[in-house]
Design a protein around this motif. Structure first.
Motif, PDB file in Angstrom:
ATOM      1  N   SER A 166       0.821  -1.194   0.000  1.00 48.40           N
ATOM      2  CA  SER A 166       0.000   0.000   0.000  1.00 48.40           C
ATOM      3  C   SER A 166       0.858   1.248   0.000  1.00 48.40           C
ATOM      4  O   SER A 166       0.603   2.190  -0.752  1.00 48.40           O
ATOM      5  CB  SER A 166      -0.893  -0.017   1.225  1.00 48.40           C
ATOM      6  N   ASN A 225      -7.380   2.848  -2.755  1.00 47.26           N
ATOM      7  CA  ASN A 225      -7.281   1.387  -2.710  1.00 47.26           C
ATOM      8  C   ASN A 225      -8.508   0.710  -3.287  1.00 47.26           C
ATOM      9  O   ASN A 225      -8.952  -0.322  -2.796  1.00 47.26           O
ATOM     10  CB  ASN A 225      -7.083   0.880  -1.289  1.00 47.26           C
ATOM     11  N   ARG A 226      -9.062   1.293  -4.336  1.00 46.54           N
ATOM     12  CA  ARG A 226     -10.241   0.676  -4.927  1.00 46.54           C
ATOM     13  C   ARG A 226      -9.809  -0.184  -6.112  1.00 46.54           C
ATOM     14  O   ARG A 226      -8.793   0.076  -6.742  1.00 46.54           O
ATOM     15  CB  ARG A 226     -11.201   1.750  -5.428  1.00 46.54           C
ATOM     16  N   LEU A 227     -10.625  -1.154  -6.414  1.00 42.55           N
ATOM     17  CA  LEU A 227     -10.372  -1.933  -7.613  1.00 42.55           C
ATOM     18  C   LEU A 227     -10.348  -0.991  -8.813  1.00 42.55           C
ATOM     19  O   LEU A 227     -11.117  -0.045  -8.819  1.00 42.55           O
ATOM     20  CB  LEU A 227     -11.468  -2.986  -7.806  1.00 42.55           C
ATOM     21  N   ASP A 230      -6.728  -2.474  -5.873  1.00 43.30           N
ATOM     22  CA  ASP A 230      -6.922  -2.750  -4.443  1.00 43.30           C
ATOM     23  C   ASP A 230      -5.901  -3.745  -3.911  1.00 43.30           C
ATOM     24  O   ASP A 230      -6.210  -4.555  -3.049  1.00 43.30           O
ATOM     25  CB  ASP A 230      -8.348  -3.234  -4.179  1.00 43.30           C
ATOM     26  N   GLU A 233      -5.250  -4.735  -0.079  1.00 46.44           N
ATOM     27  CA  GLU A 233      -6.088  -5.668   0.657  1.00 46.44           C
ATOM     28  C   GLU A 233      -6.541  -6.825  -0.216  1.00 46.44           C
ATOM     29  O   GLU A 233      -7.599  -7.396   0.026  1.00 46.44           O
ATOM     30  CB  GLU A 233      -7.279  -4.944   1.264  1.00 46.44           C
ATOM     31  N   GLU A 258     -11.815   4.626   4.365  1.00 47.75           N
ATOM     32  CA  GLU A 258     -11.763   4.323   2.951  1.00 47.75           C
ATOM     33  C   GLU A 258     -12.920   4.973   2.200  1.00 47.75           C
ATOM     34  O   GLU A 258     -12.738   5.539   1.127  1.00 47.75           O
ATOM     35  CB  GLU A 258     -11.842   2.807   2.776  1.00 47.75           C
ATOM     36  N   ARG A 310     -15.349  -0.771 -10.001  1.00 49.22           N
ATOM     37  CA  ARG A 310     -14.967  -1.850  -9.092  1.00 49.22           C
ATOM     38  C   ARG A 310     -15.627  -3.164  -9.479  1.00 49.22           C
ATOM     39  O   ARG A 310     -15.008  -4.221  -9.406  1.00 49.22           O
ATOM     40  CB  ARG A 310     -15.366  -1.494  -7.660  1.00 49.22           C
ATOM     41  N   ARG A 315      -8.505  -7.122 -10.599  1.00 56.62           N
ATOM     42  CA  ARG A 315      -7.347  -6.490  -9.968  1.00 56.62           C
ATOM     43  C   ARG A 315      -6.104  -6.597 -10.865  1.00 56.62           C
ATOM     44  O   ARG A 315      -5.903  -7.610 -11.523  1.00 56.62           O
ATOM     45  CB  ARG A 315      -7.082  -7.185  -8.639  1.00 56.62           C
TER      46      ARG A 315
END
Lengths: 350, 211
Positions: A166, A225-227, A230, A233, A258, A310, A315
């Protein structure tokens, strides 16, 4: 620090504003963001469901509208399971950091243009900064600390790997995002967000800066951190990434952060590229709709697109993510600045 | 790559406006497939006589030993089934049943089949033992007794819960009682007469832990 005489307490100003006005605005913004984040989770689930031909939450309240409240209650009553080898202090404060860093940026975002009420200048942002954009770039970087401290303090390999990924990702995309925003600064000749919006009176910057907008939006997806970005995570690889070892409301704070971040980056994109509170430039008749409704509408639209993306794209692999950030987005950002600068310079000289 | 992404986005956007296929159970229900293997049904002949003749073949065929049958002689003046005997008790421990359908295959009179019902959860373990009255087709009016539930013959789960618990002790659950009746030997109900080549199934491995 100035000592305020008691009689004059209400008259004390911070910057152009009375302090209590700032306080009221801050409370409103925080409450609004928390609610918006809660309902973003609801919207996310609904959008996901309908894209997958499902219905989504519909049992708590009418069409499931009380679902966020039920989720909050659940999170509050859940046990906080904490790993034994954790760094107690950092483990405790990291989730708060996540939510706070996302809220900070909203302090300078003008939700509406400055209005004059009874001779008083009512600003629709909390801190009326003339270097608002600089502040935003500085403050949004703080989010890395929440993620890295959370991942580090938990003393777990998945958390640490997620946190490392991250951090690398956020730092890489920070550059691209900053370059993407530069075009808007060149066009408006200002770092003051309100002036940037006013400069879009005739044409929104998204039309003049389509590349800059695209780069910013992609970068924003990565920063939140979004698709399809991401990786921090990535469930299939890292359990839950940096917040693997968090549960209950502490996890809730990461979640909240988030989603507030989604609202924040959408608000920044709206301010810089979609004309903030300004109505559609072509249709004059739409001016009767208050500016903040335009603003919220645009933000909602951008958040929806985030969700839509998303539930469509898979990913990226980690090396591809890094390649995209450093080898594609950064050069494109530089190109964008060069072209914009050249055009503005040529126009100014002729 | 960009074209593919745009295609994908367009597809998901179209999906967004299509009608969801979700079935809002339990408000909406669709009929189970014809050969669904749900909870068992004990059938009757068209004249109302029970098909079951109490032969216990189902119990013997059951790989997990979840069926308990207590046969009794028919009263010739007022027979329950056309044969010599009928099942006075017929219990199936649904917690143990694996819904394999061997009981239906073993049955010489097609008295037992697996039916459409699948909602078998309950708050009390005792109630998960289906008794004969739960399993038996109602008489004389099948359809009326079936009620509004389009899938279920036999008693509804809620109706079952409404009955006072413990009115009829369910032997397929009460192992102590079964041991007493079958002569003090620790066995699973119905494994008497089991074919010798399937010895291990008579005593399931989890059996002792169950108690």
């Amino acid at each position: 620090m100035t000592i305020v005489p008691p009689a004059d307490v209400l008259g004390y100003r911070i910057g152009p504003d009375y302090w209590w006005v700032i306080l009221v605005k801050a409370v409103i913004i925080v409450l609004f963001l928390a609610t918006a984040a809660a309902y973003s989770t609801y919207a996310e689930r609904k959008v996901a469901a309908h894209i997958q031909l499902r219905i989504g939450p519909n049992r708590v309240g009418p069409i499931g509208l009380l679902q966020p409240a039920a989720d909050a209650v659940k999170l509050l009553f859940k046990e906080n399971v904490a790993p034994a080898g954790r760094d107690r202090l950092l483990y405790l404060i990291a989730p708060g950091f996540a939510a706070a860093a996302a809220i900070f940026a909203f302090a300078v975002i003008p939700v509406n243009g400055t209005q004059t009420v009874d001779g008083y200048q009512l600003h629709w942002d909390i801190a009326h900064l003339n270097v608002g954009l600089l502040y935003i770039l500085a403050v949004t970087s703080l989010g890395v600390y929440a993620i890295f401290l959370g991942g580090w303090s938990a003393n777990s390999k998945y958390s640490l790997l997620g946190a490392l990924r991250s951090s690398a990702q956020l730092i890489s995309y920070e550059m691209a995002v900053a370059f993407a925003l530069m075009g808007a600064i060149i066009l408006s000749q200002s770092l003051d967000l309100e002036q940037i919006v006013n400069a879009q009176h005739h044409v929104w910057f998204v039309l003049l800066q389509p590349l800059g907008f695209l780069l910013y939006y992609l970068g924003a997806l990565a920063e939140t951190n979004r698709l399809p970005f991401d990786l921090p995570e990535a469930e299939t690889e890292l359990v839950a990434g940096y917040h693997t070892e968090y549960s209950g409301m502490r996890f809730g704070f990461y979640f909240l952060g988030e989603y507030i971040n989604m609202v924040t980056v959408s608000a920044i994109a709206t301010t810089l590229f979609l004309g903030g509170w300004l109505p559609l430039p072509i249709i004059d008749r739409l001016w009767f709709i208050p500016g903040w409704i335009w603003f919220l509408g645009k933000v909602t639209l951008l958040i929806f697109v985030m969700m839509w993306v998303r539930w469509t794209l898979p990913r990226l692999r980690y090396d591809r993510l890094m390649n995209l950030g450093w080898k594609v987005m950064l050069p494109l950002g530089l190109l964008n600045i060069a072209i914009t600068g050249a055009v503005v310079a040529v126009k100014a000289s002729t | 790559m960009v074209i593919e992404i745009v295609k994908g986005m367009a597809f998901t956007l179209r999906q967004l406006f299509r009608k969801p296929i979700t079935l809002q159970w339990p408000e909406e229900q669709k009929p189970a497939p014809a050969r669904h293997r749900g909870r068992h049904i004990l059938h009757r002949y068209d004249n109302g006589l029970e098909r079951c003749i109490g032969c216990e073949l189902c119990s013997g065929a059951c790989p997990v030993g979840c069926i308990y049958v207590e046969p009794a002689e028919n009263d010739p003046a007022n027979p329950v089934s056309p044969g010599e005997r009928y099942a006075r008790r017929y219990e199936i421990n649904l917690m143990r049943c694996i819904f394999c359908g061997y009981c239906a295959e073993a049955c010489p009179t097609e008295a037992i089949t697996l039916g459409p019902r699948f909602e078998l959860a309950d708050y009390r373990r005792e109630r998960t033992v289906a008794t004969k009255e739960d399993l038996l087709e109602a008489w004389p009016n099948f359809a009326a007794a079936r009620g509004p539930n389009p899938r279920g013959a036999g008693a509804d789960q809620r109706g079952q819960a409404a009955r006072a618990p413990g009115v009829s002790p369910r032997l397929a659950w009460d192992e102590d009682e079964l041991i007493r009746r079958e002569g003090g030997e620790r066995t699973v109900p119905g494994n008497a007469g089991l074919a010798p080549h399937v010895p291990s199934v008579a005593e399931p491995r989890h059996h002792k832990r169950d108690r």
